[in-house]
Design a protein around this motif. Structure first.
Motif, PDB file in Angstrom:
ATOM      1  N   LYS A 239       2.247  -7.488  -0.526  1.00 58.39           N
ATOM      2  CA  LYS A 239       0.776  -7.642  -0.586  1.00 58.39           C
ATOM      3  C   LYS A 239       0.129  -6.840   0.545  1.00 58.39           C
ATOM      4  O   LYS A 239      -0.896  -6.187   0.350  1.00 58.39           O
ATOM      5  CB  LYS A 239       0.432  -9.140  -0.474  1.00 58.39           C
ATOM      6  CG  LYS A 239      -1.034  -9.478  -0.611  1.00 58.39           C
ATOM      7  CD  LYS A 239      -1.364  -9.667  -2.076  1.00 58.39           C
ATOM      8  CE  LYS A 239      -2.731 -10.172  -2.397  1.00 58.39           C
ATOM      9  NZ  LYS A 239      -3.868  -9.863  -1.652  1.00 58.39           N
TER      10      LYS A 239
ATOM     11  N   GLY B 139      -1.982  -6.814   7.034  1.00 57.26           N
ATOM     12  CA  GLY B 139      -2.653  -6.551   5.750  1.00 57.26           C
ATOM     13  C   GLY B 139      -4.144  -6.851   5.829  1.00 57.26           C
ATOM     14  O   GLY B 139      -4.977  -6.111   5.295  1.00 57.26           O
ATOM     15  N   GLN B 140      -4.499  -7.933   6.542  1.00 61.04           N
ATOM     16  CA  GLN B 140      -5.920  -8.299   6.698  1.00 61.04           C
ATOM     17  C   GLN B 140      -6.655  -7.286   7.576  1.00 61.04           C
ATOM     18  O   GLN B 140      -7.819  -6.971   7.337  1.00 61.04           O
ATOM     19  CB  GLN B 140      -6.061  -9.701   7.320  1.00 61.04           C
ATOM     20  CG  GLN B 140      -5.477 -10.831   6.501  1.00 61.04           C
ATOM     21  CD  GLN B 140      -5.991 -10.879   5.077  1.00 61.04           C
ATOM     22  OE1 GLN B 140      -7.166 -10.638   4.809  1.00 61.04           O
ATOM     23  NE2 GLN B 140      -5.109 -11.158   4.147  1.00 61.04           N
TER      24      GLN B 140
ATOM     25  N   ARG C 251      -7.112  -3.762   5.411  1.00 65.83           N
ATOM     26  CA  ARG C 251      -7.567  -3.733   4.008  1.00 65.83           C
ATOM     27  C   ARG C 251      -9.029  -3.348   3.812  1.00 65.83           C
ATOM     28  O   ARG C 251      -9.502  -3.248   2.680  1.00 65.83           O
ATOM     29  CB  ARG C 251      -7.315  -5.090   3.350  1.00 65.83           C
ATOM     30  CG  ARG C 251      -8.273  -6.177   3.776  1.00 65.83           C
ATOM     31  CD  ARG C 251      -7.941  -7.501   3.112  1.00 65.83           C
ATOM     32  NE  ARG C 251      -8.729  -8.586   3.645  1.00 65.83           N
ATOM     33  CZ  ARG C 251      -9.937  -8.916   3.222  1.00 65.83           C
ATOM     34  NH1 ARG C 251     -10.509  -8.230   2.264  1.00 65.83           N
ATOM     35  NH2 ARG C 251     -10.590  -9.918   3.761  1.00 65.83           N
TER      36      ARG C 251
ATOM     37  N   ASN D  42      -2.482  -3.831   0.173  1.00 70.42           N
ATOM     38  CA  ASN D  42      -3.811  -3.892   0.816  1.00 70.42           C
ATOM     39  C   ASN D  42      -4.104  -2.644   1.634  1.00 70.42           C
ATOM     40  O   ASN D  42      -5.192  -2.086   1.588  1.00 70.42           O
ATOM     41  CB  ASN D  42      -3.880  -5.101   1.766  1.00 70.42           C
ATOM     42  CG  ASN D  42      -4.160  -6.394   1.026  1.00 70.42           C
ATOM     43  OD1 ASN D  42      -4.512  -6.386  -0.139  1.00 70.42           O
ATOM     44  ND2 ASN D  42      -3.985  -7.507   1.694  1.00 70.42           N
TER      45      ASN D  42
END
Length: 472
Positions: free
Chosen positions: A377, A336-337, A340, A381
């Motif tokens: 999440k 996700g990081q 995003r 993202n």
């Protein structure tokens, strides 16, 4: 001898052996004293109840008294009892502090015999590891400078225990870590990263991690000790714990600032961690996974460094291969990081088939609550930046409404401006699928659907609806 075997412990306890051993600690024959202390240590080591019985039997003051004057064998046995009592709980460790044992143990750190130093260091570590108050008591007794001298001694066993104790002291707070730094520990620890002894390397890496984790300043001091690139060799070590602790150290530095992360990227750290994740299994992977997430979270460029170093596929492999939910959750968070930041980042993640994997884990009823939250999440993202429609379309068929709105939202943004994509959306059955979605009137999802439908002539949309309702 009886106390060395667990099956005998209860019998000894019921026979009231602790009160019988106490007078033997004052025996005139040294070997009897030592043997009595050793027996008490083995009993106390066995469980918290027996350790408590040793405290209640008023044995600690006696041991502390004789620590200063007895021979080395007795000192080792007495320190073993203190360690065995202190390890079980903060309350028992506090009892040791209250009877004045710390000062005596610190004196033992200066003993001529390395075995005595080792036993004392071990006992101090078991007391310090419980909480910051006990750790502070160990610091106040003057242990830290002597422990730093112990890690410079030639005996490997002593180095290991002293490094482990410094790690236990440092872990609780920035202030405690600072006292270890002020005693000059970092330079000596950093020199031992290449020591061939695996157990020593584990402790050295752990101690440096426990120092670096607290603040930017402490992390920078660890980096300034020139641990890069040598620490990267630990990621290839045959010992799993050396690998894990090496990755943990790199993670604890990378998490603080983009500058520290960039420094690690430049040193080849990201590529080395990605290789490490690819070559091992289970919890050993966890710190490396988190490290990549921290690096990617800092900025677009750092996230791109993870992508260019081919980090996405190994992270996705962790999602599929690992059985533990917390490891999957870390991999989902890290992906996700990575995805995003921009459409380019999201596309790099999407083409690795990450999205269907995340969705399947999110919808799996066996997934823990934390894992479901992290995958949701991560999906959100990545989806909110993803403009690569071929990766989104398969998800239309499986996603639940709360995820579906992000997917349909992306189509509603893209289709009005892309005629080729509009044609494809009809031929692949995407538009038909959108007609099947039952959205709440007035909801965001319904708005997105209307936007998509408005891109097409009315007859096309009604034809797709008819395909959906065979009765018409």
């Amino acid at each position: 001898e009886l106390a060395a075997r667990p099956q005998n412990i209860e019998t000894l306890q019921n026979a009231g052996v602790i009160s019988l051993l106490r007078p033997l600690l004052l025996d005139v024959i040294p070997t009897i004293q030592q043997t009595a202390a050793l027996a008490l240590g083995r009993l106390a080591n066995y469980n918290g109840d027996l350790a408590e019985a040793v405290v209640k039997g008023d044995i600690l003051p006696q041991l502390v008294c004789s620590l200063s004057e007895q021979n080395r064998f007795y000192k080792k046995a007495a320190a073993f009892v203190l360690r065995a009592v202190g390890k079980h709980s903060p309350q028992l460790a506090q009892a040791i502090v209250q009877c004045g044992a710390l000062e005596m143990l610190v004196i033992c750190l200066e003993d001529f015999d390395p075995g005595v130093k080792e036993a004392a260091s071990w006992a101090l570590g078991y007391i310090a590891r419980h909480n910051s108050e006990l750790s502070q008591a160990v610091v106040d007794a003057g242990a830290v400078p002597l422990l730093v001298l112990c890690i410079q001694e030639p005996e490997i066993a002593l180095k290991r225990i002293a490094a482990s104790t410094l790690s236990d002291i440092s872990k609780h707070s920035p202030e405690l870590a600072q006292t270890v730094v002020d005693a000059g520990a970092i330079a000596h620890l950093a020199q031992m990263i290449l020591n061939p002894d695996a157990k020593l390397k584990r402790q050295v890496l752990s101690a440096l991690s426990q120092i670096a984790k607290h603040s930017v300043d402490l992390a920078e001091l660890v980096v300034e000790a020139e641990i890069f690139p040598v620490v990267l060799t630990c990621l290839k070590d045959s010992d799993e714990y050396v690998k894990k602790n090496g990755a943990t150290l790199i993670r604890e530095i990378a998490k603080h600032t983009p500058e520290l992360s960039q420094f690690i990227v430049n040193a080849g750290g990201v590529a080395a961690v990605i290789d490490c994740i690819g070559s091992c299994r289970g919890t050993v992977r966890l710190p490396g996974i988190m490290m990549l997430g921290y690096v990617a979270a800092h900025s677009e460029n750092l996230s791109m460094a993870v992508i260019v170093s081919k980090g996405v596929s190994p992270l996705c492999a962790c999602l599929i291969e690992e059985h533990e939910d917390h490891i999957k959750a870390a991999a989902a968070w890290a992906l996700g990081q990575v995805g995003r930041h921009t459409p380019a980042h999201a596309r790099a993640v999407a083409v690795a088939n990450v999205l269907p994997t995340l969705l399947a884990i999110y919808m799996d009823t066996r997934s823990s609550e934390d894992l479901q939250m992290k995958t949701k999440k991560a999906l959100k993202n990545i989806l909110q930046k993803c403009t690569y429609l071929p990766a989104l379309e398969p998800l239309l068929h499986d996603a639940p409404p709360n995820i579906l709105k992000h997917i349909v939202g992306q189509f509603s943004k893209m289709l009005p401006h892309d005629s080729k994509a509009r044609r494809l959306f009809v031929t692949t059955g995407g538009l038909k699928k959108v007609q099947e979605i039952k959205a709440e009137p007035g909801s965001l999802l319904q708005e997105y659907i209307n936007t998509i439908n408005n891109c097409y002539p009315e007859e096309v949309v009604s034809l797709q609806s008819k395909c959906h309702h065979p009765k018409l």
